[in-house]
Write a protein that holds these residues in place. Sequence first.
Motif, PDB file in Angstrom:
ATOM      1  N   LEU A 194     -28.372  -9.961  69.920  1.00 50.80           N
ATOM      2  CA  LEU A 194     -27.739  -8.683  70.215  1.00 50.80           C
ATOM      3  C   LEU A 194     -27.251  -8.772  71.807  1.00 50.80           C
ATOM      4  N   CYS A 195     -28.000  -9.307  72.677  1.00 52.86           N
ATOM      5  CA  CYS A 195     -27.674  -9.463  74.105  1.00 52.86           C
ATOM      6  C   CYS A 195     -26.830 -10.230  74.096  1.00 52.86           C
ATOM      7  N   VAL A 196     -26.737 -11.524  73.444  1.00 50.56           N
ATOM      8  CA  VAL A 196     -25.460 -12.421  73.722  1.00 50.56           C
ATOM      9  C   VAL A 196     -24.178 -11.762  73.104  1.00 50.56           C
ATOM     10  N   MET A 197     -24.410 -11.082  72.212  1.00 49.33           N
ATOM     11  CA  MET A 197     -23.028 -10.526  71.474  1.00 49.33           C
ATOM     12  C   MET A 197     -22.438  -9.445  72.405  1.00 49.33           C
ATOM     13  N   ALA A 198     -23.351  -8.853  72.973  1.00 49.76           N
ATOM     14  CA  ALA A 198     -22.736  -7.798  74.241  1.00 49.76           C
ATOM     15  C   ALA A 198     -21.991  -8.418  75.180  1.00 49.76           C
ATOM     16  N   GLN A 199     -22.848  -9.574  75.536  1.00 49.03           N
ATOM     17  CA  GLN A 199     -21.994 -10.400  76.766  1.00 49.03           C
ATOM     18  C   GLN A 199     -20.534 -10.902  76.271  1.00 49.03           C
ATOM     19  N   ILE A 200     -20.636 -11.410  75.030  1.00 51.57           N
ATOM     20  CA  ILE A 200     -19.421 -12.030  74.291  1.00 51.57           C
ATOM     21  C   ILE A 200     -18.300 -10.912  74.348  1.00 51.57           C
ATOM     22  N   ALA A 201     -18.770  -9.691  73.889  1.00 48.32           N
ATOM     23  CA  ALA A 201     -17.785  -8.771  73.605  1.00 48.32           C
ATOM     24  C   ALA A 201     -17.019  -8.358  75.231  1.00 48.32           C
ATOM     25  N   LYS A 202     -17.804  -8.281  76.291  1.00 52.69           N
ATOM     26  CA  LYS A 202     -17.372  -8.082  77.438  1.00 52.69           C
ATOM     27  C   LYS A 202     -16.589  -9.207  78.122  1.00 52.69           C
ATOM     28  N   ARG A 203     -17.005 -10.547  77.819  1.00 55.53           N
ATOM     29  CA  ARG A 203     -16.195 -11.584  78.846  1.00 55.53           C
ATOM     30  C   ARG A 203     -15.684 -12.539  77.866  1.00 55.53           C
ATOM     31  N   GLY A 204     -15.707 -12.420  76.429  1.00 57.85           N
ATOM     32  CA  GLY A 204     -14.845 -13.242  75.782  1.00 57.85           C
ATOM     33  C   GLY A 204     -15.655 -14.651  75.667  1.00 57.85           C
ATOM     34  N   PHE A 205     -15.044 -15.588  75.406  1.00 55.50           N
ATOM     35  CA  PHE A 205     -15.731 -16.798  75.266  1.00 55.50           C
ATOM     36  C   PHE A 205     -15.350 -17.840  76.463  1.00 55.50           C
ATOM     37  N   THR A 206     -16.457 -18.223  77.178  1.00 54.04           N
ATOM     38  CA  THR A 206     -16.300 -18.934  78.410  1.00 54.04           C
ATOM     39  C   THR A 206     -17.275 -20.149  78.130  1.00 54.04           C
ATOM     40  N   PRO A 207     -17.340 -21.078  79.029  1.00 54.10           N
ATOM     41  CA  PRO A 207     -18.331 -22.056  78.882  1.00 54.10           C
ATOM     42  C   PRO A 207     -19.841 -21.693  78.848  1.00 54.10           C
ATOM     43  N   MET A 208     -20.075 -20.450  79.534  1.00 54.21           N
ATOM     44  CA  MET A 208     -21.052 -19.844  79.717  1.00 54.21           C
ATOM     45  C   MET A 208     -21.654 -19.306  78.349  1.00 54.21           C
ATOM     46  N   THR A 209     -20.744 -18.194  77.889  1.00 59.11           N
ATOM     47  CA  THR A 209     -21.245 -17.362  76.815  1.00 59.11           C
ATOM     48  C   THR A 209     -21.184 -18.315  75.524  1.00 59.11           C
ATOM     49  N   ALA A 210     -20.314 -19.283  75.492  1.00 57.59           N
ATOM     50  CA  ALA A 210     -20.312 -20.140  74.109  1.00 57.59           C
ATOM     51  C   ALA A 210     -21.429 -20.832  74.185  1.00 57.59           C
ATOM     52  N   ARG A 211     -22.112 -21.213  75.385  1.00 56.90           N
ATOM     53  CA  ARG A 211     -23.362 -22.090  75.394  1.00 56.90           C
ATOM     54  C   ARG A 211     -24.245 -20.971  75.030  1.00 56.90           C
ATOM     55  N   LYS A 212     -24.494 -19.814  75.358  1.00 57.92           N
ATOM     56  CA  LYS A 212     -25.407 -18.922  74.786  1.00 57.92           C
ATOM     57  C   LYS A 212     -25.328 -18.678  73.457  1.00 57.92           C
ATOM     58  N   ALA A 213     -24.211 -18.404  73.161  1.00 51.58           N
ATOM     59  CA  ALA A 213     -23.992 -18.496  71.337  1.00 51.58           C
ATOM     60  C   ALA A 213     -24.470 -19.312  70.595  1.00 51.58           C
ATOM     61  N   PHE A 214     -24.072 -20.799  71.405  1.00 54.01           N
ATOM     62  CA  PHE A 214     -24.516 -22.020  70.548  1.00 54.01           C
ATOM     63  C   PHE A 214     -26.326 -21.960  70.404  1.00 54.01           C
TER      64      PHE A 214
END
Lengths: 653, 204
Positions: free
Chosen positions: B157-177
């Motif tokens: 849920l936390c990672v989804m919230a960050q992706i909702a805000k920031r889109g896919f960046t190397p950092m958010t993509a890494r967190k999602a992965f």
Amino acid sequence: MSSLFSFKMPEHGFFVTGEPMIYMADVLIVLVTLGIIFVLTYFKKWRWLWDEWLTTVDHKRIGIMYIISALLMLFRGGVDALLMRTQLAWPGLNFLNAQHYDEIFTTHGTIMILFMAMPFIVGLMNVAVPLQIGARDVAFPELNAVSFWLFFAGAMLFNISFVIGGSPDAGWTSYTPLAGNELDPGPGENYYLLGLQIAGIGTLMTGINFLVTIIKMRAPGMTLMKMPLFTWSTLITSVIIIFAFPVLTVALALLTIDRLFGAHFFTVTAGGMPMMWANLFWIWGHPEVYIVILPAFGIFSEVISTFARKRLFGYRAMVYSMVAISALSFIVWLHHFFTMGQGPWINSFFGVSTMLIAIPTGVKVFNWLLTLHKGRIEFTQPMLWALAFIPSFLIGGVTGVMLAAVPADYQYHNSYFLISHFHYVLIGGTVFGCFAGLTYWWPKMFGHKLDERLGKWAFWVFNIGFHLCFIPMYLVGLQGMTRRIYTYPAETGWGPINMVETIGAFIMGIGFLIFCYCVYYSARFGERDVTGDAWDGRTLEWSLSSPAPHYNFAHIPKVEALDAWWHMKKEKGKKKEKPEPYKPIHMPNNTGMPIVMSAFMFVAGFGFVFEWYLLAIGGLIGVLLCMLWRSFNDYDSHHYVSVEEIKKHEMAS
Amino acid sequence: MAAISEKATSSGPLEYSTEEGSLKIFGFWIFLGAEIVLFATLFATYLVLHGQTAGGPTSKELFEVRDFMIETLLLLTSSFTCGLAVLEMRKGNKKGYMAWMAITLLLGLGFLGMEIREFVTYVSEGAGLSRSAFLSGFFILVGTHGAHVSLGVLWILCVMAQIAKRGFTPMTARKAFITGLYWHFLDVVWIFIFTAVYLTGVVT
């Protein structure tokens, strides 16, 4: 639900009472705390302490904090040892009563292994490994700070037990059913379980961190077989940590659940199996003793090679023997309880696997000796500790093989013969290794050498005390004196031998005090290390100024050979030639999250110790919130070190 | 992270595109190795204590085939949808990622609901943690897995919230992965629980 709001007091009250020594300790704790607060306030050092140390993510500073904690714990564990030796100095003494004696041998063992040897070793790893592999920090600097503060929270939780609530008293092995709730209720054993749990999680994170660092962050050209041996030993140790510590985590959790929530893993009733604790504990516990000895082997390899002015003899054999030892370390755990009722076949297997460890260890000893052979040996203080290690460890090792002979073990087990064996390997191996490493890297850490004359005094006094204390223990053990007895009758005739041991123990204490004075004296008058290469060293840490700049390497070095720095100095004849322009360096920011999170962990641990669940849950929620906060706020956790700042540092050195 | 530049080092997947990303993913694999040891210890403990029922209910009397089959299907499907979400992430499709991840979480919550109901039923039948060594082993092994799943739900849920805000960046993509790796790992552990606890439990 009612238990959630219950803040029941332990049977014997919140504060430990009744012993004059405890009241003295209370007064001392209050005075020292007030003293520290006063000094920090008077000299306006709070800001400095927070910015430079408590929130740091620099591996070198974290290493120093580990080592300071380890020396404090060595003092605490050493005082425990002296109290025990005083009680045993003569038959029938009443200096400590049986209960107090039980508590002290428990805290002595636990503190020395988990809160002294471990942080000492991890501290030296932190100080040296990134520098040895040409990296600017460990792979996860913030996690590294979390590791340290979790260790510190666990250590402090364990240490307050003797004034608040009472100390654990079931031995450092905490065998069930003795350590179960029925025979040993109250906070004492809970302190053991929670203190170790919190520190153990930190250690696991350290293992992961150093494995990734060494696998992924070596300077270009440094293949695995060009790594310094201390780095190799750290890599192997990290693997052991990753495989061993989760077992401890589970064992501690299961016993905690048994004690607090009425499960039956280790109880005698309802089908539980007390022997399962012994198995789980030693499946972690035996690898654990290799976790504290292998890095010491690595240190000795560095020190002996440096001060024999020779390349290490048999580098590859050294690496393979460490790998062999690490593999064997997982299949010998049962030798800690040969007499607890396994069949002869099982005992035979574990007896043989134990003896097998002597082979790779023997290979290492011969390699050290052959490194010394025809070397131009310099008797500096790190070298003295390394040279004293070889015969001491040999005695410890040979008696270990004696103990591995199963039928004979039925005679030796639980006696002072065993006590002397493991003190010979743990002091003669790990503690000597820590002192060798500390004195060796001291110039790199603080920019000055430790005074040779005082350091050698400390070495000789400690060493003579050590042998005087422990050689007689072999004898009195063979005469039948068993461990963990708080006194013995005069008719046994053990009195004089015990007196000699006690004198030896106090001489060791004096050696430690001389070392402390040496630290103070050297800080004021010690020889300043202006070159950064205090010992004419062989590995990359000596290519930097002392202390190393916070970014370590202005340029990442290119490694062409084993003993990379030696190679650069001798083969190329050029020194610190840096034609390339500096580039800004990307470094992590300091952060207060690790210390805050660990403080919450301490609160949670304290809540579980006293079974105050509201407090415990509050602490855990705090930990969770710290993690969530960090997850949302790690996007700008880096900064760049500017070219001007790098130039300033590099010019100064 | 020191000495790590944010510049892309390869043309591979976004989450591996920075040195920091690849280090953290490697570190997480190692962490999963430690988790395997942790669960292996719990499995060993459970299997040793399986027959130690102290006159209380046995696994054969307690386990309901229908219930644990549904739990298994829910969790296995969630692992599949989680995989689809990561594929969408690789395509840079934020909506697709969010949708599949939401389905993953719903399936995960369904699994947790079933498990909690199972635990409550056992306790109400007098088969709680303190009844026997077997039940201690059962609740702690299966419960540790359940606690991991719960933490996973919160974390994702936390990672989804960050992706909702920031889109896919190397950092958010890494967190999602990494959260994806974690979720699949829990699925693997469940397969062992399904086999060693439930299937074995209803036949012996």
